[in-house]
Scaffold this active site. Structure first.
Site, PDB file in Angstrom:
ATOM      1  CB  SER A  28      -3.581  -2.730  -9.121  1.00 39.77           C
ATOM      2  OG  SER A  28      -4.208  -1.960  -8.931  1.00 39.77           O
ATOM      3  CD  GLU A  45      -5.954  -4.241  -7.437  1.00 38.42           C
ATOM      4  OE1 GLU A  45      -4.678  -4.726  -7.124  1.00 38.42           O
ATOM      5  OE2 GLU A  45      -6.508  -3.382  -7.905  1.00 38.42           O
ATOM      6  CG  ASP A  76      -2.698  -6.463  -5.107  1.00 41.29           C
ATOM      7  OD1 ASP A  76      -2.472  -6.081  -6.467  1.00 41.29           O
ATOM      8  OD2 ASP A  76      -3.492  -5.785  -4.804  1.00 41.29           O
TER       9      ASP A  76
END
EC number: 3.4.14.10
Length: 599
Positions: free
Chosen positions: A516, A305, A309
């Site tokens: 995400s 994650e 990002d």
């Protein structure tokens, strides 16, 4: 410590040593429930009583004095048709609006003193709207007329100390918004569809197999056909037409912030590998990591994650400075067999940290959240109002809308009735943030099945959605009647690609999907638009939604294909105009520039 005189049934109680000071006696008969669950929250099971000596870091959110004025100001400075557009507040101006009244301070301090709390031990937020103090569990139980227990999550196996209800004297309900930790059970997770991970060999084969073939985008641009399944920064740049734009305001303070939770760490080596493969001009650049409340950034455990990002925010915005906030997902606890480390909700910690600084990034993205109904409404409302403070100070805040279609989890209410209901995700349902759904494929883009959308139960439809949402509901008719709240705030607001993102993790490329991916993508484009504004000597965009739903409408590519099944239904369909799977659509950077240059 004052000596309490108990057992006197009079209107006031006096403290030894201070006979002239009167404190209200909070009659047990006048204590009422502040929040309660009718059953143990889904996926949690009771383990037993919590030890009475367990230390609790109690946080009390005081009623904010001029909150209505803050929200009015937020809408005025965010409305492109208002004379105050772009006149964002300073930290001091914002704090003056949310500071509690003296009456609130006095009432809460009296209550704490009544329970033997040393007032000098209290820590305050900069606006003094949050109190923080550490107390033994038994004292907290007495104050809140409740009993705490240990609960374990059936899947993650982590344990938390919580109560199913808490109460306050009736007189305090108008002075205290929320107390934490009480009924908020940890339910935050990242929105990353790990089922889409593929091998690096398949990834590069798909790019090579395209042989330079292209397809036409919505604006007539040539897009590599490999972008249909394999997304890189170059794909996003050409698809959303940021290619060719060179950021100019990095030295004028423009930054983008990424909120990281749940022990997700940015790996610097992976970032350089990513740059060498997909953004060669950025090799050598890095992400600034800021620790919130002792958050770590362990280089031995790269997070999918966190890497997703930061690789894509910086992949889109270089050389704009990127700031990664690492906020811990575990709360302090005692080390014993009864109470293992517990997981906590860190939104409030992060928000208070960012708001405590004079300077902040102009753009934020967060890829975490949970089913709205799992957040106590008092907590959700208070957190939402903190996002309003960010917007009033000139920040644009993006949140992933979730990966559950029209509903993840059980698709059942948690009020004891177990009715089937679509599950929107908080904080994306907060009206003061921009919820980002997901698309896939190119020429044309389609709404992807996991893109979570729907309608809030907690928050009513905001004025900026008054024209966009009703046509969708009219076309829907009676379909799904009773499964959602048609008067609620609709999500998502916008969308962006969310499938097949090439992410370097532990030195290897993985193909990752989820909202995400969509939120940092949309945030990256907003950061470039902020760069464009700031380089012209104009203020940042701030809270986006009033602009997006008005003059911003022509800058979106409307997505009319796809649906988001869930809860045993086909879900909502992507349609002309706003819909509850792709929102207003995907951004066209060039079209945004055209009208922003005139504001």
């Amino acid at each position: 410590m004052h000596t309490l005189i108990f057992g006197i049934c009079i209107a006031t109680i006096l403290f030894a040593g201070h006979p002239a000071t009167a404190y209200p006696l909070y009659d047990r008969a006048d204590i009422t429930v502040k929040h309660e669950w009718t059953q143990v929250p889904h996926n949690w099971e009771l383990q037993g009583e919590a030890p009475s000596g367990h230390p609790i870091n109690l946080r009390i959110g005081l009623k904010q004095g001029k909150l209505d004025e803050l929200i009015t100001t937020l809408y005025e400075v965010s409305d492109p048709f208002h004379a105050r557009y772009g006149q964002h507040l300073t930290k001091e101006e914002t704090e003056a609006l949310v500071a509690p009244s003296e009456e609130t301070f006095q009432a809460v301090h009296n209550w704490l003193a009544f329970h033997g709390v040393d007032i000098s031990s209290i820590a305050y937020s900069p606006a003094r709207d949050w109190l923080s103090l550490q107390l033994p569990l038994a004292r907290v139980e007495a104050m809140l007329s409740t009993k705490y227990h240990a609960y374990q999550h059936v899947e993650r196996r982590d344990t938390t100390i919580r109560t199913l209800s808490y109460s306050l004297p009736r007189a305090l309900h108008d002075h205290i918004d929320v107390i934490h930790p009480t009924t908020l059970f940890g339910n935050m997770h990242d929105f990353r569809a790990t089922s889409h991970i593929t091998s690096s060999g398949a990834t590069f084969d798909s790019i090579a197999a395209s042989n330079g073939a292209t397809v036409k985008g919505s604006a007539g641009q040539d897009i590599p056909i490999s972008c249909n399944t394999t997304v890189t920064p170059a794909c996003l740049q050409v698809l959303y037409r940021t290619d060719g734009y060179v950021p100019k305001a990095a030295d004028k303070g423009n930054r983008i912030g990424i909120a990281g939770y749940l022990e997700q760490f940015v790996n610097f080596a992976d970032l350089q590998t990513f740059f060498s493969m997909f953004r060669i001009d950025a090799v050598g650049a890095n992400v600034t990591v800021i620790s919130v409340d002792g958050g770590l950034n362990d280089q031995s455990t790269p997070g999918v994650e966190a890497n997703l990002d930061t690789q894509y925010t910086e992949g889109l915005t270089f050389p704009t400075p990127n700031v990664y906030y690492t906020t811990p997902g575990t709360a302090p606890t005692i080390n014993d067999s009864v109470t293992p480390p517990q997981r906590d909700e860190p939104y409030i910690d992060w928000l208070q940290f960012v708001l405590s600084h004079d300077d902040m990034p102009q753009t934020f993205t967060t890829s975490y959240g949970g089913d709205e109904q799992t957040f106590p409404i008092d907590f959700a409302t208070r957190a939402c109002n903190l996002f309003a403070q960010l917007g009033a100070r000139g920040a644009s805040v993006m949140f992933s809308s979730g990966d559950g279609g029209v509903g993840a989890g059980t698709c059942e209410t948690n009020d004891g009735t177990n009715r089937t209901i679509f599950q929107p995700v908080f904080p994306a349902t907060c009206p003061f943030v921009t919820g980002v759904g997901a698309t896939f494929h190119i020429a044309p883009e389609r709404g992807i099945d996991f893109s979570q959308g729907g309608f809030s139960v907690y928050f009513p439809r905001p004025a900026y959605q008054a024209a966009a949402v009703p046509p969708f509901l009219k076309n829907l008719g009676s379909t799904y009647a009773g499964l959602f709240n048609p008067a609620g705030r609709g999500v998502p607001d916008v969308s962006a690609q969310g499938e097949g993102f090439q992410v370097v993790v532990g030195g290897s490329v993985e193909s990752v999907g989820g909202t995400s991916a969509s939120s940092p993508t949309f945030a990256g484009i907003i950061s470039l638009l902020n760069d464009f504004r700031i380089s012209q000597g104009k203020p940042s965009l701030g809270f986006l939604n009033p602009l997006l739903y008005s003059v911003g409408l022509p800058a979106f590519t409307d997505i009319t294909l796809g649906n988001n099944p869930g809860c045993g239904t086909p879900g909502f369909n992507a349609t002309e105009g706003w819909d509850a799977i792709t929102g207003l659509g995907t951004p066209d950077f060039v079209k945004f520039q055209e009208f922003l240059g005139k504001l």
